[in-house]
Design a protein around this motif. Structure first.
Motif, PDB file in Angstrom:
ATOM      1  N   ILE A  60       0.864  -1.194   0.000  1.00 56.68           N
ATOM      2  CA  ILE A  60       0.000   0.000   0.000  1.00 56.68           C
ATOM      3  C   ILE A  60       0.900   1.243   0.000  1.00 56.68           C
ATOM      4  CG2 ILE A  60      -1.731   1.277   1.352  1.00 56.68           C
ATOM      5  CD1 ILE A  60      -2.690  -1.536   2.299  1.00 56.68           C
ATOM      6  N   ARG A  61       0.651   2.135  -0.948  1.00 58.13           N
ATOM      7  CA  ARG A  61       1.570   3.278  -1.109  1.00 58.13           C
ATOM      8  C   ARG A  61       0.859   4.599  -0.868  1.00 58.13           C
ATOM      9  NH1 ARG A  61       3.603   4.101  -6.147  1.00 58.13           N
ATOM     10  NH2 ARG A  61       1.607   3.425  -7.017  1.00 58.13           N
ATOM     11  N   GLY A  97     -11.858  17.649  -0.486  1.00 59.95           N
ATOM     12  CA  GLY A  97     -10.972  16.494  -0.277  1.00 59.95           C
ATOM     13  C   GLY A  97     -10.261  16.092  -1.549  1.00 59.95           C
ATOM     14  N   LEU A  98      -9.650  17.073  -2.238  1.00 58.19           N
ATOM     15  CA  LEU A  98      -8.933  16.789  -3.487  1.00 58.19           C
ATOM     16  C   LEU A  98      -7.897  15.673  -3.300  1.00 58.19           C
ATOM     17  CD1 LEU A  98      -8.199  17.488  -6.417  1.00 58.19           C
ATOM     18  CD2 LEU A  98      -6.709  19.274  -5.559  1.00 58.19           C
ATOM     19  N   GLU A  99      -7.285  15.647  -2.102  1.00 50.59           N
ATOM     20  CA  GLU A  99      -6.235  14.653  -1.873  1.00 50.59           C
ATOM     21  C   GLU A  99      -6.774  13.226  -1.998  1.00 50.59           C
ATOM     22  OE1 GLU A  99      -7.330  16.798   0.297  1.00 50.59           O
ATOM     23  OE2 GLU A  99      -7.975  15.775   2.129  1.00 50.59           O
ATOM     24  N   LEU A 100      -8.064  13.027  -1.684  1.00 51.70           N
ATOM     25  CA  LEU A 100      -8.627  11.681  -1.770  1.00 51.70           C
ATOM     26  C   LEU A 100      -8.621  11.205  -3.223  1.00 51.70           C
ATOM     27  CD1 LEU A 100     -11.673  12.074   0.651  1.00 51.70           C
ATOM     28  CD2 LEU A 100      -9.348  11.355   1.187  1.00 51.70           C
ATOM     29  N   GLU A 105      -5.802   8.079  -7.197  1.00 48.41           N
ATOM     30  CA  GLU A 105      -5.450   7.946  -8.624  1.00 48.41           C
ATOM     31  C   GLU A 105      -3.972   7.584  -8.769  1.00 48.41           C
ATOM     32  OE1 GLU A 105      -8.772  11.194 -10.041  1.00 48.41           O
ATOM     33  OE2 GLU A 105      -6.680  11.803  -9.998  1.00 48.41           O
ATOM     34  N   LYS A 106      -3.157   8.198  -7.919  1.00 53.12           N
ATOM     35  CA  LYS A 106      -1.708   8.017  -8.054  1.00 53.12           C
ATOM     36  C   LYS A 106      -1.213   6.712  -7.430  1.00 53.12           C
ATOM     37  CE  LYS A 106       2.200  11.153  -7.601  1.00 53.12           C
ATOM     38  NZ  LYS A 106       2.595  12.436  -7.025  1.00 53.12           N
TER      39      LYS A 106
END
Ligand code: HEM
Length: 553
Positions: A60-61, A97-100, A105-106
Motif C-alpha cells: 500500500i503506497r 478532499g482533493l487529496e482523496l 489515482e496516483k
C-alpha cells in the motif's frame, strides 16, 4: 549542651528526610520526563512510522512519510492549486478532499497518508468500503478526528459520535422517532414551510416587469426554508421565535465554517488549541452558548409541560398529545415506551444533532438539484411533467411521493454527482482483515464517497456527466448501484434519510409546478466551500419565471 546536641540531631534528621524526599521527587520527575519524552516520541514518530512500514509491506503506497506534520503540507498545497471557478458541466466534486482523488489515482484503490501523526487509509474500493460500514464484531468506532468537530458543535452526548453501548441506547430512543408512521406527523410542517417559500418567490415574480423573470438566491433561501423545517419538525411550530431561529442558523454555519478547516490545519498538532482564548475561539464559545441557551429553554419548557400534563386530570389525553407530535416529543415518547432514559443535557445534544446533521446535507441536496435542473432544462421539464401528473394543483400528500419515480432518479443522480456528504471515516479499534488488506489497530479508514461516485468502473464512461437516466430501472441491469451510499451504510446509516427524501420531494414538487428555473447571468460554478460539503462558493443564483400554465391573480 545536651539539649543543643539533641536539637542538632533532630535538625540533622529533618534535613536528611527533606533531602531524601527531594531525591525521591527528583527521581520521580526524571522518570516521568523520560516516560513523557518516550511516549511523545512513540506517538509522534515511532507509531506513524511503524504503521507506514506495516502498510508498505502489503504494497500500500502513498505520498512520502513526513514526521510530525504528516502529509498536511501536500494536502494544503493540492487544495490551494484548484482554480476558483470550474466548468459548469463539471461536478466540481474534486474540490472537497482533493487529496482523496489525487492519492487514490496516483497510488491505487487503497492508499495511505498521514495527517499529523494519524495514519489514514483511503479505501477507494466500493467492496472494501462497504465491508467497513457493515463490519460486525466491533472492529470500528466513529472517527475521533470527526468527533473533534461534532463534539464541539453538537455536543459530547450526540448520537453522531457515540459508540457501542452508548450508541445503542441513543439509537433505541432516536430510531423510533424517525419511523415512517411518525414522519407523517411532520409532513404538514414541511408543506407549511414549502408554501412560505413559494409565496415569497411568487411575490418577487409578481413584482417584476422583467420578461425573463426574477433572480433568486437559492443558496440563501433554500437553507433558510430547510432550517425552518428542521426546527419545526424537531420542536413544533410555535416554540421557537424567528430571531432565535436565525441566530441558531448563524451559529451552526459559523461553527462549521471555522471548525471544519481546522481538521486539516496545523493548529490541530497542538493539543488544547481549541481552548486557547483566541478571538475566533471566543466568538465560537459565544455562538455555542447562545445556541445552547435557546435550545435548553425549549427542552426544559417541554419537560415541564409533559410533567404537568402527566400529573393533571387531563392525562386521559393520548400520549402523543402529552409529548408533542414533533421529533422531541417522539424521543420523549420512545423513552417512556422503551423504558429507557436520557439525561436533560443528552437530550439537548440530540436536539442540536438534528439541526447539525440535517442542515448542510439537506441544503446541499436541494441547492444542487435545483441548480442542475436549471442547467439541464430537458430533465427539468420531465420532472415538472411528472409532478403535474402525480400531484397536479392538489395539496401534496405523503403517499403521492412513491409515484414520483423520475424525481427519485434526479435526486439520486444529484447525490451521486455532488454528494451531500463527501466522505465517511472510522477508527479501527483492533487488528483485523478487510478483504486482502490487514488493518492495524489505531488506523483511521476513509470511505471517499465522492471518489466512489465518480468511478468509471462503477458508473461507466459517462460518470463525469449529470445523467439521471442512468437510474432508470431499464439501465440498472448491473448491480453496481448497490455501491451507492449517500446516507452511509450498516447500523450507522443516516437516521434522517426518509425525512430528507420527503423534504426534497415535497419542496421540489411545490416549486417545480409553479416556477421554471434557469441559471442567472454571471453564475460562477464553484462548488466546494468547507471541508465536508460542496457549498456554492459564489452563490447559486437562479432565474425563476411562472410556468406557462400558471397565472397568479
Ligand atoms: C440529504 C440529506 C442527508 C444526507 C446525505 C445525510 C447523510 C448522512 C450520512 C452519510 C450519515 C452517516 C455518517 C457516518 O456513517 O459516519 C448520516 C448520519 C446521520 N444523519 Fe443524516 N443525512 C441527511 C439528512 C439528515 C437529516 C434530515 C437528519 C435529521 C433530522 C439526519 C440525521 C442523521 C443522524 C442522527 C445520523 C447519525 C446516525 C448514527 O450515527 O446512528 N440526517 N447522515
Amino acid at each position: 549542651m545536651g539539649l543543643l546536641t539533641t536539637s542538632n540531631w533532630i535538625d540533622q534528621v529533618k534535613m536528611r528526610d527533606v533531602q531524601e524526599w527531594q531525591c525521591v521527587v527528583a527521581t520521580a520527575c526524571t522518570v516521568m520526563s523520560v516516560l513523557l519524552v518516550a511516549r511523545t516520541f512513540y506517538l509522534l514518530l515511532w507509531k506513524p512510522y511503524s504503521m507506514r512500514r506495516f502498510y508498505e509491506k502489503q504494497g500500500i503506497r502513498g505520498p512520502c512519510f513526513r514526521p510530525i506534520v504528516g502529509n498536511l503540507p501536500e494536502i494544503r498545497e493540492l487544495r490551494a492549486s484548484l482554480p476558483e471557478v470550474c466548468d459548469p458541466s463539471e461536478s466540481g466534486v474534486r474540490r472537497v478532499g482533493l487529496e482523496l482523488f489525487v492519492f487514490s489515482e496516483k497510488y491505487g484503490k487503497v492508499s495511505i497518508f498521514e495527517q499529523g501523526s494519524l495514519t489514514r487509509i483511503i479505501l477507494a474500493d466500493a467492496k472494501l468500503a462497504k465491508e467497513v460500514l457493515v463490519a460486525k464484531g466491533g472492529h470500528y468506532r466513529k472517527a475521533a478526528l470527526i468527533g473533534e468537530l461534532f463534539n464541539q458543535i453538537a455536543g459530547m452526548g450526540s448520537i453522531l459520535i457515540a459508540n457501542e453501548g452508548d450508541w445503542q441506547q441513543k439509537n433505541h430512543i432516536m430510531g423510533p422517532a424517525f419511523r415512517h408512521t411518525f414522519l407523517e406527523n411532520l409532513f404538514h410542517h414541511v408543506l407549511e414551510s414549502g408554501n412560505e417559500l413559494v409565496t415569497k418567490w411568487q411575490t418577487m415574480v409578481d413584482n417584476t416587469n422583467e420578461k425573463q423573470g426574477v433572480e433568486v438566491a437559492v443558496d440563501l433561501d433554500v437553507p433558510e426554508t430547510l432550517l425552518d423545517i428542521i426546527v419545526k419538525t424537531t420542536f413544533g411550530s410555535t416554540t421557537v421565535k424567528g430571531g432565535d431561529m436565525y441566530a441558531i442558523h448563524k451559529a451552526v454555519r459559523f461553527m462549521f465554517k471555522k471548525l471544519g478547516p481546522r481538521l486539516n490545519g496545523y493548529g490541530r498538532l497542538f493539543p488544547g488549541f481549541n481552548f486557547l482564548p483566541t478571538p475566533t475561539n471566543i466568538k465560537l464559545w459565544i455562538e455555542k452558548r447562545y445556541m445552547e441557551k435557546v435550545l435548553k429553554s425549549i427542552v426544559s419548557a417541554r419537560l415541564k409541560q409533559v410533567k404537568q400534563l402527566k400529573g393533571s386530570s387531563k392525562s386521559i389525553q393520548t400520549k402523543q398529545n402529552i409529548y408533542g407530535s414533533d421529533l422531541l416529543g417522539m424521543m420523549l415518547e420512545a423513552m417512556e415506551v422503551g423504558n429507557s432514559s436520557m439525561s436533560a443535557p443528552q437530550l439537548l445534544d440530540q436536539c442540536k444533532t438534528m439541526i447539525v446533521a440535517s442542515d448542510a446535507p439537506t441544503s446541499m441536496l436541494l441547492i444542487w438539484t435545483l441548480t442542475l435542473l436549471a442547467m439541464h432544462p430537458d430533465w427539468q421539464e420531465r420532472a415538472r411533467f411528472e409532478v403535474q401528473e402525480v400531484v397536479g394543483e392538489a395539496t401534496p400528500e405523503n403517499d403521492m411521493f412513491s409515484h414520483l419515480k423520475l424525481m427519485d432518479m434526479v435526486l439520486n443522480e444529484t447525490m451521486r454527482f455532488i454528494p451531500p456528504v463527501a466522505a465517511l471515516s472510522r477508527d479501527a479499534i483492533d487488528a483485523h482483515q478487510i478483504g486482502s488488506v490487514s488493518i492495524a489497530a489505531g488506523t483511521n479508514v476513509i470511505i471517499p464517497l465522492s471518489v466512489l461516485n465518480h468511478n468509471k468502473e462503477i458508473w461507466g464512461n459517462d460518470a463525469h456527466l449529470f445523467n439521471p437516466g442512468r437510474w432508470d430501472v431499464k439501465n440498472r441491469a448491473n448491480n453496481n448501484f448497490n455501491n451507492f451510499m449517500p446516507f452511509g451504510g450498516g447500523n450507522r446509516i443516516c437516521l434522517g434519510r426518509n425525512l430528507a427524501r420527503m423534504e426534497a420531494k415535497l419542496l421540489l414538487s411545490v416549486l417545480l409546478r409553479r416556477f421554471t428555473f434557469s441559471v442567472a447571468p454571471g453564475y460562477m460554478h464553484s462548488p466546494g466551500v468547507g471541508d465536508f460539503v460542496l457549498w456554492p462558493k459564489f452563490g447559486a443564483h437562479l432565474r425563476i419565471k411562472n410556468v406557462d400554465s400558471y397565472t397568479s391573480n
